[in-house]
Write an enzyme that holds these catalytic residues in place. Structure first.
Site, mmCIF file in Angstrom:
data_model
loop_
_atom_site.group_PDB
_atom_site.id
_atom_site.type_symbol
_atom_site.label_atom_id
_atom_site.label_comp_id
_atom_site.label_asym_id
_atom_site.label_seq_id
_atom_site.Cartn_x
_atom_site.Cartn_y
_atom_site.Cartn_z
ATOM 1 N N CYS A 2 26.352 46.954 28.763
ATOM 2 C CA CYS A 2 25.064 47.594 28.483
ATOM 3 C C CYS A 2 24.017 46.509 28.229
ATOM 4 C CB CYS A 2 25.059 48.520 27.267
ATOM 5 S SG CYS A 2 26.246 49.844 27.369
ATOM 6 N N ARG A 27 24.421 44.383 33.868
ATOM 7 C CA ARG A 27 25.261 44.663 32.700
ATOM 8 C C ARG A 27 25.782 46.102 32.700
ATOM 9 N NH1 ARG A 27 24.572 40.735 28.739
ATOM 10 N NH2 ARG A 27 25.356 42.172 27.177
ATOM 11 N N TRP A 79 26.574 50.939 30.502
ATOM 12 C CA TRP A 79 27.917 50.874 31.112
ATOM 13 C C TRP A 79 28.785 51.733 30.203
ATOM 14 C CZ3 TRP A 79 30.036 48.513 35.412
ATOM 15 C CH2 TRP A 79 31.416 48.485 35.472
ATOM 16 N N ASN A 103 23.947 48.246 22.131
ATOM 17 C CA ASN A 103 24.896 47.600 23.034
ATOM 18 C C ASN A 103 26.112 47.204 22.206
ATOM 19 O OD1 ASN A 103 26.233 46.008 24.911
ATOM 20 N ND2 ASN A 103 24.940 44.226 24.522
ATOM 21 N N GLY A 104 27.291 47.650 22.601
ATOM 22 C CA GLY A 104 28.502 47.316 21.840
ATOM 23 C C GLY A 104 29.270 48.577 21.532
ATOM 24 N N GLU A 479 48.479 33.986 40.067
ATOM 25 C CA GLU A 479 47.049 34.155 39.828
ATOM 26 C C GLU A 479 46.368 32.788 39.688
ATOM 27 O OE1 GLU A 479 44.965 36.354 40.194
ATOM 28 O OE2 GLU A 479 43.264 35.845 38.927
ATOM 29 N N LYS A 483 43.409 31.550 42.127
ATOM 30 C CA LYS A 483 42.099 31.110 41.621
ATOM 31 C C LYS A 483 41.742 29.762 42.224
ATOM 32 C CE LYS A 483 40.822 33.844 40.530
ATOM 33 N NZ LYS A 483 41.150 35.203 40.444
ATOM 34 N N GLU A 486 41.084 29.919 46.141
ATOM 35 C CA GLU A 486 39.911 30.656 46.652
ATOM 36 C C GLU A 486 38.591 29.952 46.353
ATOM 37 O OE1 GLU A 486 39.299 34.720 45.248
ATOM 38 O OE2 GLU A 486 40.174 34.205 43.326
ATOM 39 N N HIS A 502 65.507 26.499 45.848
ATOM 40 C CA HIS A 502 65.920 27.225 47.053
ATOM 41 C C HIS A 502 65.050 26.857 48.253
ATOM 42 C CE1 HIS A 502 68.801 29.557 44.796
ATOM 43 N NE2 HIS A 502 67.871 29.661 43.848
ATOM 44 N N LYS A 598 33.189 40.029 47.580
ATOM 45 C CA LYS A 598 33.617 40.580 46.299
ATOM 46 C C LYS A 598 34.480 41.817 46.497
ATOM 47 C CE LYS A 598 33.863 40.833 41.886
ATOM 48 N NZ LYS A 598 34.933 39.986 41.348
HETATM 49 O O1 M6R Z 1 38.517 45.251 43.766
HETATM 50 P P1 M6R Z 1 39.988 44.971 43.883
HETATM 51 O O2 M6R Z 1 40.608 44.627 42.576
HETATM 52 O O3 M6R Z 1 40.727 46.046 44.594
HETATM 53 O O4 M6R Z 1 40.061 43.657 44.780
HETATM 54 C C1 M6R Z 1 41.273 43.125 45.185
HETATM 55 C C2 M6R Z 1 41.115 41.726 45.712
HETATM 56 O O5 M6R Z 1 40.275 41.716 46.826
HETATM 57 C C3 M6R Z 1 40.549 40.764 44.663
HETATM 58 O O6 M6R Z 1 41.331 40.762 43.514
HETATM 59 C C4 M6R Z 1 40.476 39.333 45.220
HETATM 60 O O7 M6R Z 1 41.764 38.854 45.419
HETATM 61 C C5 M6R Z 1 39.686 38.415 44.290
HETATM 62 N N1 M6R Z 1 38.821 37.575 45.064
HETATM 63 C C6 M6R Z 1 40.533 37.526 43.479
HETATM 64 O O8 M6R Z 1 39.834 36.633 42.698
#
Ligand code: M6R
Length: 603
Positions: A2, A27, A79, A103-104, A479, A483, A486, A502, A598
């Site tokens: 928010c 926000r 939000w 907000n909060g 993960e 990170k 990417e 293995h 995104k």
């Molecule tokens: O919106 P979603 O969580 O469904 O998106 C899935 C992936 O596209 C998303 O997590 C992607 O791997 C990100 N870029 C990871 O940082």
């Protein structure tokens, strides 16, 4: 999340408020509203969705309180956390003669609401915010002193909040308080002008001096100036809007990493009791006849889901498996009605996950989406939506989406165990206590950030990275590797530590960097042996652990805790910052890495 804004001055108040809200739209944009007070009249406009809808309403009605002297106003973009995104739940909230934006989250709102209803106050919304304005009027009706009433009100509130309150009983004042959620106050360029906002983006161009309130600071603004409950320090306002939207951080990703400690509080809010966990959205009968859970997701959401498979089996004793959505769709999966189908998605729009959800739905399975965006495609399809409440995530590399998903899924695993009578009350209570410590585990320590920054120099030149872990630290390793690849474009793989011999260990040499996740409380000796094997083959080892490890070439020390899930979140922060700092050194675009989007809405 928010965003809130406020204004005192002679300029066009509605325009300043609406423009300010546009700057804060990132926000949240479930609804927006403004209230303008002039003399004894208050005009209020509210609209669902984006600020442009509010803007249309305001201009259509041509805000009748025209500026021929001072007017004051407050505004909010929402939000939704408590209560659905409806106009009734939109801020500003009204008592009888006062309005508030907030907000909060007010954690003790239920008990306050009961007390106020008992005293004869009538509530119209489902929000926690409405108690603030009623509490203020409750005190004002007794003492007829607005300043005292505001002080008495804020003393009763528990949780995280920043508040602006206006009242017809004191027509030239805005009362404010900051505790946990951000608030900046600026002196406007025109005489007597005062502006408020959740970040400094709305203030840029209108003001040059700003104070970023510390927690616990309250005060009153009026046409004759500002008073604060304590000494504050003023600083010069930046000229860059981009910089301001990032709350002073260099990148949205960095801001979102730092936000995690706060947003997980929202994820848990109203769902954790001392000895039970409940989701308003989830009817326990959903689990009737369910013997299995199948999860589907992509990318980071898949990693959160994989983490949860360990937790669902451990705590709810329900068989649980996960599949990558793009694989699941085309494998002619066998779907039986005793399976609960759970999809996880930040955006709620990922094409493959959405299709997997539709397939399950069409096969007659009960479905849940764990999602960050209400009203997204997946929330419209699934039987049940559980929101993660991370707030808008702008960095393409997901950070707070992951931590909030992991927290929500862990809570679901515990709650399912409770519903199925498969978890003891002692274990449940203990886990709830640990959940409450997650915000602290996600706080970014300066020393950890500095260490990652320093180490980032060393890890630029090699032929690749192995991230290794066991149990829930395996998905965390995946993960960490995702990170890094990417945003830095360096080659990285996540592996279960026990799998190295293995095959992958054949790659080990000094140019192969191993990032070893070595929690104290989960299979420490096992992972230690795996790392020793890599070290014996000359891989360069960066150990992340609360325990010292002699063979490590580099060591990132996480805080000692008494639960592996707290170690999990501590290590998550390290992995996110480590990737970001390497990327900064390489000069890549942190927030918008090449080739990525995104939201992946095509298969
Ligand atoms: O919106 P979603 O969580 O469904 O998106 C899935 C992936 O596209 C998303 O997590 C992607 O791997 C990100 N870029 C990871 O940082």
């Amino acid at each position: 999340m928010c965003g809130i804004v406020g204004y005192i001055g002679k300029s066009n108040t509605s325009e300043i408020l609406v423009d300010g809200l546009k700057e804060l739209e990132y926000r949240g944009y479930d609804s927006a509203g403004i209230a303008i007070l002039k003399s004894d009249k208050i005009e209020v406009y509210k609209a669902l969705g984006k600020i442009v809808n509010l803007e249309e309403k305001v201009s259509h009605n041509e805000c009748t309180l025209k500026e021929d002297g001072f007017s004051i106003g407050i505004g909010h973009t929402r939000w939704a956390t408590h209560g659905k995104p409806t106009e009734l739940n939109a801020h500003p909230h009204l008592g009888e003669y006062s309005y508030v934006v907030h907000n909060g989250i007010i954690e003790n709102y239920k008990e306050l609401k009961d007390e106020l209803i008992e005293a004869g106050h009538k509530f119209v919304s489902q929000t926690d915010t409405e108690v603030i304005v009623h509490l203020f009027e409750f005190y004002f009706n007794q003492n007829n002193d607005a300043d005292l009433s505001f002080d008495l009100t804020i003393k009763r509130l528990e949780g995280a909040y920043s508040i602006l309150l206006i009242t017809k009983s004191q027509q030239n004042k805005i009362f404010f308080m900051k505790h946990g959620s951000p608030m900046a106050i600026a002196k406007g360029k025109n005489e007597g002008e005062i502006l408020f906002a959740s970040s400094d983006a709305p203030l840029i161009g209108l003001a040059s001096d700003v104070v970023y309130l510390e927690d616990g600071v309250s005060g009153v603004a009026s046409s004759s100036g500002l008073t604060f409950s304590t000494k504050v320090s003023w600083s010069t306002l930046s000229n860059s809007k981009q910089f301001a939207q990032k709350d002073g951080f260099r990148f949205f990703m960095e801001k979102e990493i730092y936000e995690q400690s706060d947003v997980v509080v929202d994820s848990m809010m109203g769902r954790l009791q001392d000895d039970s966990i409940s989701f308003d959205e989830l009817d326990p009968s959903l689990l009737d006849g369910i013997n299995e859970i199948k999860i589907c997701a992509c990318g980071t959401s898949y990693h959160a889901g994989l983490t949860s498979t360990y937790l669902f089996e451990r705590f709810s004793k329900i068989r649980c498996s996960i599949e990558i959505a793009s694989e699941f769709r085309y494998k002619e999966p066998l779907l039986t009605k005793d399976t609960l189908f759970v999809v996880i998605s930040q955006s709620g729009e990922t094409a493959d996950t959405l299709e997997a959800l539709k397939m399950a739905k069409n096969a007659g399975l009960k479905t849940i989406v764990v999602c960050n965006v209400d009203n997204s495609s997946m929330t419209r399809v699934a039987d049940t939506t559980i929101l993660t409440r991370a707030g808008i995530e702008k960095g393409v590399a997901s950070t707070k989406a992951f931590s909030t998903q992991a927290v929500v899924l862990w809570m679901m695993a515990l709650s399912f165990g409770d519903i199925k009578n498969n978890i003891s009350k002692e274990v449940l209570k203990k886990e709830i206590k640990v959940l409450r410590e997650v915000p602290l585990a996600l706080k970014v320590e300066d020393s950890v950030h500095e260490k990652c920054k320093r180490l980032s120099k060393r890890y630029l030149h090699g032929h690749g990275f192995f991230f290794i872990g066991r149990d829930v630290f395996f998905p965390l390793a995946l993960e960490g590797a995702l990170k890094l690849k990417e945003i830095s474009y360096l080659h990285a793989e996540g592996y279960p530590a026990g799998e190295m011999k293995h095959g992958p260990i054949a790659l080990a040499d000094p140019e192969l960097f191993t990032i070893a996740l070595m929690p104290q409380h989960l299979h420490y000796d096992k992972i230690k042996s795996n790392v020793e094997e890599l070290s014996a083959r000359d891989s360069t080892i960066c150990a992340i652990s609360p325990l010292p490890f002699d063979l490590a070439d580099d060591f990132i020390n996480t805080k000692k805790t008494d639960h592996y899930m707290l170690e999990f979140f501590e290590m998550l922060i390290v992995l996110q910052i480590f990737s970001m700092e390497i990327t900064v050194r390489l000069g890549n675009d942190v927030d918008m890495p090449r080739n990525l989007a995104k939201s992946v809405t095509v298969e």
